[in-house]
Design a protein around this motif. Structure first.
Motif, PDB file in Angstrom:
ATOM      1  N   ASN A 157      47.336  42.634  31.920  1.00  0.00           N
ATOM      2  CA  ASN A 157      46.244  43.383  31.312  1.00  0.00           C
ATOM      3  C   ASN A 157      46.780  44.120  30.105  1.00  0.00           C
ATOM      4  O   ASN A 157      47.984  44.349  29.983  1.00  0.00           O
ATOM      5  N   SER A 175      39.719  44.134  38.377  1.00  0.00           N
ATOM      6  CA  SER A 175      40.727  43.217  38.923  1.00  0.00           C
ATOM      7  C   SER A 175      40.530  43.006  40.417  1.00  0.00           C
ATOM      8  O   SER A 175      40.667  41.888  40.929  1.00  0.00           O
ATOM      9  N   HIS A 208      42.168  52.348  32.447  1.00  0.00           N
ATOM     10  CA  HIS A 208      43.117  51.809  33.429  1.00  0.00           C
ATOM     11  C   HIS A 208      42.491  51.737  34.826  1.00  0.00           C
ATOM     12  O   HIS A 208      42.646  50.743  35.539  1.00  0.00           O
ATOM     13  N   ILE A 212      45.864  38.638  39.416  1.00  0.00           N
ATOM     14  CA  ILE A 212      45.853  39.186  38.069  1.00  0.00           C
ATOM     15  C   ILE A 212      47.236  38.967  37.453  1.00  0.00           C
ATOM     16  O   ILE A 212      48.252  39.357  38.030  1.00  0.00           O
ATOM     17  N   CYS A 269      40.047  48.998  34.942  1.00  0.00           N
ATOM     18  CA  CYS A 269      40.773  47.722  35.017  1.00  0.00           C
ATOM     19  C   CYS A 269      41.143  47.399  36.464  1.00  0.00           C
ATOM     20  O   CYS A 269      41.028  46.249  36.900  1.00  0.00           O
ATOM     21  N   ARG A 282      40.821  34.867  30.741  1.00  0.00           N
ATOM     22  CA  ARG A 282      40.883  36.215  30.194  1.00  0.00           C
ATOM     23  C   ARG A 282      39.480  36.751  29.985  1.00  0.00           C
ATOM     24  O   ARG A 282      38.605  36.043  29.466  1.00  0.00           O
ATOM     25  N   THR A 305      39.539  46.513  26.554  1.00  0.00           N
ATOM     26  CA  THR A 305      40.627  46.196  27.479  1.00  0.00           C
ATOM     27  C   THR A 305      40.471  44.754  27.929  1.00  0.00           C
ATOM     28  O   THR A 305      39.360  44.256  28.054  1.00  0.00           O
ATOM     29  N   ARG A 306      41.591  44.102  28.136  1.00  0.00           N
ATOM     30  CA  ARG A 306      41.521  42.720  28.606  1.00  0.00           C
ATOM     31  C   ARG A 306      42.237  42.593  29.943  1.00  0.00           C
ATOM     32  O   ARG A 306      43.166  43.348  30.249  1.00  0.00           O
ATOM     33  N   VAL A 307      41.759  41.626  30.744  1.00  0.00           N
ATOM     34  CA  VAL A 307      42.375  41.322  32.034  1.00  0.00           C
ATOM     35  C   VAL A 307      42.612  39.819  32.076  1.00  0.00           C
ATOM     36  O   VAL A 307      41.701  39.028  31.810  1.00  0.00           O
ATOM     37  N   ASP A 308      43.828  39.414  32.399  1.00  0.00           N
ATOM     38  CA  ASP A 308      44.174  38.001  32.561  1.00  0.00           C
ATOM     39  C   ASP A 308      44.323  37.702  34.046  1.00  0.00           C
ATOM     40  O   ASP A 308      44.876  38.514  34.792  1.00  0.00           O
ATOM     41  N   TYR A 320      37.371  40.315  28.456  1.00  0.00           N
ATOM     42  CA  TYR A 320      37.462  41.551  27.690  1.00  0.00           C
ATOM     43  C   TYR A 320      36.290  42.447  28.071  1.00  0.00           C
ATOM     44  O   TYR A 320      35.160  41.971  28.203  1.00  0.00           O
TER      45      TYR A 320
END
Length: 236
Positions: A119, A105, A98, A116, A101, A228, A126-129, A230
């Protein structure tokens, strides 16, 4: 209910009283350190112990403001004095993911201005959009080294409960002003000095140096202005 994880992410055990049990498996305590599934972070697991009897916690959710623990064994009753024990390996992994992330971000936002949009943390990745029209895969890969540089700087991660007025004086928080219900008097803010400062209810490490180096292993388009990435932790 007192949500102990909000102030102390490192609390592994706690004592509590059972307030209610529904359908023999949904348990509400007067206080808890179990993190409920929320904000892209999975729920904690562990056990609730009464005397020497263990009741495995298989799911934790928050419903109408109350944290509910789903146990896989029948027997807990209202009024029972119990001890909660967190599966620390799982919790600590998500704390690391976390905070990583947040760092990634922040870098993406600083470099591109992209917001962002979501997530999702998992045990192996972990993915972040984020909202971005142009998608430069090479540039995104370069963010990896910037994240790892911040990890190596051993920057303290601060958790603060601020008044609404204090929180809304922070530019990155005021953008989310409409997301906070008017009755919420305090807002929890996660600060990584010179890197990121934002409202967040999740669990985090206390120093970036606790995070393993990351590797961004996949980047993809998810539609117009939706990108996205990863990442996972390197085996070092």
């Amino acid at each position: 209910m007192e949500e102990l994880y909000l102030k102390d992410c490192y609390l592994k055990e706690f004592e509590a009283t059972v307030e209610s049990v529904k359908d023999d498996k949904f348990v509400v305590l007067d206080r808890t350190a179990f993190y409920p599934k929320s904000g892209g972070q999975p729920h904690d697991t562990g056990v609730i112990v009464r005397d020497d009897e263990e009741f495995p916690v298989v799911f934790v959710g928050k419903f109408d403001g109350t944290v509910s623990h789903e146990v896989s064994k029948v027997g807990l009753k209202e009024g029972d004095r119990v001890k909660g024990i967190i599966d620390w390996d799982r919790r600590q992994l998500f704390m690391k993911y976390h905070t990583a992330c947040h760092i990634l971000s922040a870098i993406i936002h600083d470099e591109t201005g992209a917001k962002i949009s979501g997530n999702q943390l998992a045990e192996n990745k972990t993915r972040v959009d984020f909202n971005l029209e142009n998608f430069d895969r090479e540039q995104i890969k370069a963010y990896e080294s910037k994240v790892n540089r911040i990890i190596d700087m051993n920057i303290p991660v601060d958790i603060s409960l601020l008044t609404r007025e204090e929180a809304f004086s922070i530019p990155s928080v005021v953008k989310l002003k409409d997301a906070f219900p008017p009755e919420l008097e305090e807002i929890r803010v996660i600060s990584i000095e010179d890197v990121d400062r934002q409202a967040c209810g999740g669990t985090h490490v206390s120093n970036t140096g606790e995070i393993p180096h990351i590797e961004i292993f996949k980047a993809e388009n998810k539609g117009k202005n939706n990108r996205r990435v990863y990442f996972r932790f390197r085996d070092e």
